[in-house]
Design an enzyme around this catalytic site. Structure first.
Site, PDB file in Angstrom:
ATOM      1  CB  CYS A   1      -1.041  -0.195   1.327  1.00 36.17           C
ATOM      2  SG  CYS A   1      -1.998  -1.312   1.409  1.00 36.17           S
TER       3      CYS A   1
ATOM      4  NE  ARG B   1       4.544   1.773  -0.056  1.00 34.39           N
ATOM      5  CZ  ARG B   1       5.320   1.679   0.774  1.00 34.39           C
ATOM      6  NH1 ARG B   1       6.758   1.728   0.378  1.00 34.39           N
ATOM      7  NH2 ARG B   1       5.119   1.152   1.857  1.00 34.39           N
TER       8      ARG B   1
ATOM      9  CD1 TRP C   1      -0.142  -6.272  -3.098  1.00 37.24           C
ATOM     10  CD2 TRP C   1      -0.047  -6.776  -0.682  1.00 37.24           C
ATOM     11  NE1 TRP C   1       0.420  -7.672  -2.699  1.00 37.24           N
ATOM     12  CE2 TRP C   1       0.470  -8.025  -1.593  1.00 37.24           C
ATOM     13  CE3 TRP C   1      -0.293  -6.917   0.542  1.00 37.24           C
ATOM     14  CZ2 TRP C   1       0.502  -9.187  -0.723  1.00 37.24           C
ATOM     15  CZ3 TRP C   1       0.308  -8.146   1.087  1.00 37.24           C
ATOM     16  CH2 TRP C   1       0.492  -9.024   0.471  1.00 37.24           C
TER      17      TRP C   1
ATOM     18  CG  ASN D   1       1.635   0.972   4.110  1.00 38.47           C
ATOM     19  OD1 ASN D   1       1.440  -0.143   3.960  1.00 38.47           O
ATOM     20  ND2 ASN D   1       2.885   1.526   4.240  1.00 38.47           N
ATOM     21  N   GLY D   2      -0.406  -0.718   6.167  1.00 40.36           N
ATOM     22  CA  GLY D   2       0.081  -1.514   7.408  1.00 40.36           C
ATOM     23  C   GLY D   2      -1.040  -2.637   7.946  1.00 40.36           C
TER      24      GLY D   2
ATOM     25  CD  GLU E   1      16.711 -13.511  -7.858  1.00 39.67           C
ATOM     26  OE1 GLU E   1      16.153 -14.133  -6.970  1.00 39.67           O
ATOM     27  OE2 GLU E   1      16.278 -12.453  -8.440  1.00 39.67           O
TER      28      GLU E   1
ATOM     29  CE  LYS F   1      13.387 -11.707 -10.037  1.00 42.91           C
ATOM     30  NZ  LYS F   1      14.021 -11.052  -9.018  1.00 42.91           N
TER      31      LYS F   1
ATOM     32  CD  GLU G   1       9.244 -11.301  -8.583  1.00 47.37           C
ATOM     33  OE1 GLU G   1      10.305 -11.735  -8.954  1.00 47.37           O
ATOM     34  OE2 GLU G   1       9.114 -10.531  -7.604  1.00 47.37           O
TER      35      GLU G   1
ATOM     36  CG  HIS H   1      18.879 -37.948  -4.450  1.00 49.96           C
ATOM     37  ND1 HIS H   1      19.213 -39.051  -4.181  1.00 49.96           N
ATOM     38  CD2 HIS H   1      19.725 -37.181  -4.659  1.00 49.96           C
ATOM     39  CE1 HIS H   1      20.380 -39.117  -3.921  1.00 49.96           C
ATOM     40  NE2 HIS H   1      21.081 -38.060  -4.447  1.00 49.96           N
TER      41      HIS H   1
ATOM     42  CE  LYS I   1      11.411  -3.079  -6.041  1.00 47.02           C
ATOM     43  NZ  LYS I   1      12.253  -4.017  -6.829  1.00 47.02           N
TER      44      LYS I   1
HETATM   45  O1  M6R Z   1      13.013  -5.130  -0.316  1.00 48.34           O
HETATM   46  P1  M6R Z   1      13.790  -6.343   0.220  1.00 48.34           P
HETATM   47  O2  M6R Z   1      14.935  -6.686  -0.556  1.00 48.34           O
HETATM   48  O3  M6R Z   1      13.674  -6.483   1.676  1.00 48.34           O
HETATM   49  O4  M6R Z   1      12.399  -7.231  -0.564  1.00 48.34           O
HETATM   50  C1  M6R Z   1      12.483  -8.566  -0.337  1.00 48.34           C
HETATM   51  C2  M6R Z   1      11.528  -9.343  -1.152  1.00 48.34           C
HETATM   52  O5  M6R Z   1      10.324  -9.074  -1.086  1.00 48.34           O
HETATM   53  C3  M6R Z   1      11.944  -9.228  -2.629  1.00 48.34           C
HETATM   54  O6  M6R Z   1      13.296  -9.310  -2.927  1.00 48.34           O
HETATM   55  C4  M6R Z   1      11.016 -10.214  -3.680  1.00 48.34           C
HETATM   56  O7  M6R Z   1      11.282 -11.250  -3.503  1.00 48.34           O
HETATM   57  C5  M6R Z   1      11.469  -9.502  -5.128  1.00 48.34           C
HETATM   58  N1  M6R Z   1       9.975  -9.187  -5.774  1.00 48.34           N
HETATM   59  C6  M6R Z   1      11.571 -10.596  -5.881  1.00 48.34           C
HETATM   60  O8  M6R Z   1      11.977 -10.065  -7.467  1.00 48.34           O
END
Ligand code: M6R
Length: 608
Positions: free
Chosen positions: A2, A27, A74, A99-100, A481, A485, A488, A504, A603
Site C-alpha cells: 500500500c 507498492r 495491496w 498502510n500496515g 533466483e 524471477k 514471479e 533423488h 514491491k
Molecule cells: O526490499 P527487500 O529486498 O527486503 O524485498 C525482499 C523481497 O520481497 C523481494 O526481494 C522480492 O522477493 C522480489 N519481488 C523478488 O523479485
C-alpha cells in the site's frame, strides 16, 4: 504494501495526489482512491484496479480542493473491491488512508459497533477512522483525537487523515510502516516514499517510529511517541535522475536490467582501490571486521538468494561459518548466537517487515554488531542498523528485483573479502579479487549482448506451465533466483534444484514437455554438471544451457545454448544472473503478463 499520499496547498491538489499514486503503484495496485476536503465536505473517488481507473473517474467527475489524501492498495483484509478500497470514511466528516496492519482490529470493531458505528468494509483500517471520529465526538481536537486513537492500536501503520471542518491541516502518523514528509513552499505533503513527491519537492523529513505530524500549508509540526514536539531535520533528495521515468524502455524491469553495468560501478566506487577493499566503506568504525568469527545473514526473497551466494564466498574466502535464513522463519525461533557473530541483513527497500523484525530481535541478542546492505539510504533498516553498506543501485521500480540483486552481490563480495582479509586472505589473492571486480561492469555489459538471442529462446516458453532450474555450488542460489524471477512475472511454475539432487526425486518430472534451465559454471563442478545434463537428455528433457563457449556445450545435440561471457570464477554468479533476468522478462512479454506489476505482489512488503 500500500502507498499513501497527503497534500495541503493553495492550489488544487487532486492532480498532485493522482501523480503521487502513480509513482507509488509499485507498492500495491489492486485498487486506489482519493479523498478531497473542500467547501462541500470530504468526498472521494475509489476504483478497483490500477490508478488509471481512478484517473478516469476524476476525468468523468472532477473533484477539486486544496487538502486531500490518497491511497493505492495491496489487499490484506478483504478483497480488492471498491468498498474495501481506501480512503475510508466516518460519516461525511472524516476520511483516512492507511498502510500496515491493525492486529487488534476485531476487538476494536466490536467496541465501535456497540457505540453504533456501522462498518462499510471488511478492512482493518475502518476501525481507525471510526476510533478517531469517536474521539472527536468526545470533544478532542483532530490532533489529540488522532494521538488518543493511535494509542489503542496494535500493529503497524502509516496513516493520513483529513476532517471536514478543518481545512487548515491534515494529520499523519507512522509506527512500523514508512512515511516521509515533503516540504514545499506554502504547501506540504506526506507519502510512503520520497519518489511519490519528487514532482512537487526535493526536501524531506523522515519521521521516526511513533511520530504524529500536523501538516498545514506553512508548517510541519512533529510530535513524538510521548506527544512532545520534536525538530526533525530536513534532507534534500540527491538522486540525479528521476528514476520514475522509463526512458526508452517499455518496462521499468528492462530499464533496470540495462542499468546494471553503471549501478555496479556505482556500488564499487570508493569501496576498492587497485589492490584492496577499502574498509572505510563500512563507516568510521570498521574495527569490527577483525573480530568477526561467524556471520548470520537474514533477508527475504531475492535478497535471501543474494545471502545464499555470500555463504559460499564467506566460508570459502574467510573460512568462517555463515548461516543464511529467511527473516520470516528466523524471527520466530530461538537462535543460538555464537560468540563474535556479525548480524547482516539484506534488503532492497529497507522496509521489509520480516527483515526489520529480525533486526529488532537480533538487537536483543548477543551479536557483535548489525550491518545492513541496503539500497535505500533513508530506510528504517539503515536507520536502525549499527552499520550500513549502501548498494547505490538507484530507485528500483519493477516489482521483480534485478539491479538490486546484482548490486547486493557486489556489496556482499566486498564484505566477504573484507572479512577474509582479517582471517588471513593473502594480499596477492585480495589484489586478484579486486582486479576481477573492476572488470565486473564490463562483463555484465557483455552478458546483456545476448538479449536478442534470449528473446528468440523465450518463444519456446510460450506454452509452458512448469520448468526446472538446475545449478551446483554457488550457482544453486542463482538457479533459485532465476526460478523466482520466472514464476514471479510469467506465472510459469518454476522450481530450482541443486543438479546433484535431480536423481533423488525431481527426475521423475522430466519428459519432453519439461524445460530444464541449466547454469553451467566453469569450475571443478563442470564435469559433474555435464553428467547431470546427460541424465536429463536421456529422459528427453528440453535442455536450455547457459554457459561459456569453452565448456564445449554449444554444439551438443538437443541443447538450446546461450553463451555467457567467460569470467573469473568469483564473478560467475553475478554474470550468470543477467541472462536469467532477460529470459524471465522476455517470457513474461510473450505471455502478455504485467511485467512491472505482476499480480498479487507488491514491491515493498511492509506487512508480515
Ligand atoms: O526490499 P527487500 O529486498 O527486503 O524485498 C525482499 C523481497 O520481497 C523481494 O526481494 C522480492 O522477493 C522480489 N519481488 C523478488 O523479485
Amino acid at each position: 504494501m500500500c502507498g499513501i499520499v497527503g497534500a495541503i496547498a493553495r492550489r488544487n491538489v487532486s492532480k498532485i495526489l493522482l501523480e503521487g499514486l502513480s509513482r507509488l503503484e509499485y507498492r500495491g495496485y489492486d485498487s486506489a482512491g482519493v479523498a478531497i476536503n473542500n467547501d462541500e465536505g470530504v468526498f472521494g473517488h475509489r476504483a478497483v484496479g490500477k490508478v488509471q481507473g481512478l484517473r478516469d473517474k476524476f476525468d468523468a467527475a472532477p473533484l477539486d480542493g486544496t487538502v486531500g489524501i490518497a491511497h493505492t492498495r495491496w489487499a490484506t483484509h478483504g478483497k480488492p473491491t471498491e468498498l474495501n478500497a481506501h480512503p475510508h470514511f466516518s460519516g461525511n466528516d472524516l476520511a483516512l488512508v492507511h498502510n500496515g496492519i491493525i492486529e487488534n482490529h476485531e476487538e476494536l470493531r466490536a467496541g465501535l459497533k456497540n457505540q453504533g458505528y456501522v462498518f462499510q468494509s471488511e478492512t482493518d483500517t475502518e476501525v481507525i477512522v471510526h476510533l478517531i471520529h469517536s474521539a472527536l465526538q468526545s470533544g478532542l481536537g483532530l490532533l489529540q483525537a488522532v494521538q488518543t486513537s493511535l494509542n489503542k492500536l496494535e500493529g503497524a501503520f502509516a496513516i493520513a487523515v483529513t476532517q471536514k471542518d478543518d481545512k487548515e491541516r491534515f494529520i499523519a502518523a507512522r509506527k512500523g510502516s514508512p512515511l516521509v514528509v515533503g516540504v514545499g513552499i506554502e504547501e506540504n505533503f506526506v507519502a510512503s516514499d520520497q519518489l511519490a513527491l519528487l514532482h512537487v519537492t526535493d526536501q524531506f523529513i523522515f519521521l521516526e517510529e511513533g511520530d504524529v505530524v500536523e501538516v498545514t500549508r506553512d508548517a510541519v509540526t512533529v510530535y513524538d511517541l510521548n506527544g512532545q514536539e520534536q525538530e526533525r531535520p530536513v534532507s534534500v533528495f540527491n538522486h540525479h535522475v528521476d528514476a520514475t521515468d522509463k526512458g526508452e524502455f517499455r518496462h521499468y524491469m528492462m530499464k533496470e536490467i540495462y542499468e546494471q553495468p553503471s549501478v555496479i560501478s556505482a556500488c564499487l566506487e570508493g569501496r576498492i582501490s587497485d589492490k584492496k577493499v577499502l574498509t572505510s566503506c563500512f563507516g568510521a568504525d570498521s574495527a569490527f571486521l577483525k573480530d568477526v568469527e561467524n556471520v548470520h545473514i537474514i533477508a527475504c526473497g531475492t535478497s535471501y538468494h543474494a545471502g545464499l551466494v555470500a555463504k559460499y564466498w564467506i566460508e570459502d574466502l574467510a573460512g568462517i561459518p555463515c548461516l543464511v535464513e529467511v527473516a520470516s522463519e528466523y524471527r520466530y525461533r530461538k537462535v543460538a548466537v555464537p560468540k563474535n557473530t556479525l548480524f547482516l541483513t539484506l534488503s532492497q527497500s529497507g522496509e521489509t517487515a520480516d527483515t526489520l523484525a529480525a533486526l529488532r530481535m537480533a538487537k536483543e541478542l548477543n551479536y557483535l554488531t548489525t550491518l545492513a546492505i541496503c539500497n535505500v539510504p533513508s530506510s528504517t533498516l539503515v536507520r536502525e542498523s549499527d552499520l550500513t553498506l549502501l548498494t547505490n543501485a538507484g530507485a528500483e521500480i519493477g516489482v521483480a528485483s534485478t539491479k538490486a540483486f546484482t548490486t547486493q552481490l557486489t556489496a556482499l563480495l566486498i564484505t566477504s573479502i573484507a572479512i577474509a582479509v582479517e582471517n588471513g586472505l593473502p594480499a596477492d589473492k585480495e589484489e586478484a579479487l579486486v582486479q576481477a571486480m573492476k572488470e565486473l561492469p564490463a562483463h555484465v555489459y557483455a552478458a546483456l549482448k545476448q538479449d536478442a538471442h534470449i528473446k528468440e529462446v523465450s518463444d519456446k516458453f510460450a506454452n509452458k506451465h512448469h520448468s526446472l532450474f538446475l545449478g551446483r555450488g554457488v550457482m544453486f542460489p542463482i538457479a533459485l533466483e532465476g526460478a523466482l524471477k520466472l514464476k514471479e512475472i510469467s506465472y510459469i511454475h518454476a522450481e530450482a534444484y541443486p543438479a546433484g539432487e535431480l536423481k533423488h526425486g525431481p527426475l521423475a518430472l522430466v519428459d519432453e514437455h519439461m524445460p530444464i534451465i541449466t547454469l553451467v559454471p566453469h569450475n571443478d563442478l563442470l564435469d559433474k554438471l555435464k553428467s547431470n545434463i546427460q541424465e536429463v537428455s536421456a529422459r528427453g528433457g528440453e535442455l536450455f544451457v547457459f554457459a561459456d563457449r569453452d565448456t564445449n556445450l554449444d554444439n551438443e545435440e538437443g541443447i538450446t545454448f546461450t553463451e555467457v561471457p567467460k569470467v573469473p570464477q568469483i564473478l560467475e554468479p553475478i554474470v550468470h544472473t543477467i541472462p536469467l533476468q532477460l529470459l524471465s522478462y522476455h517470457v513474461a512479454v510473450v505471455k502478455g503478463t504485467d511485467v512491472d506489476q505482476p499480480r498479487n505482489l507488491a514491491k515493498s512488503v511492509t506487512v508480515e
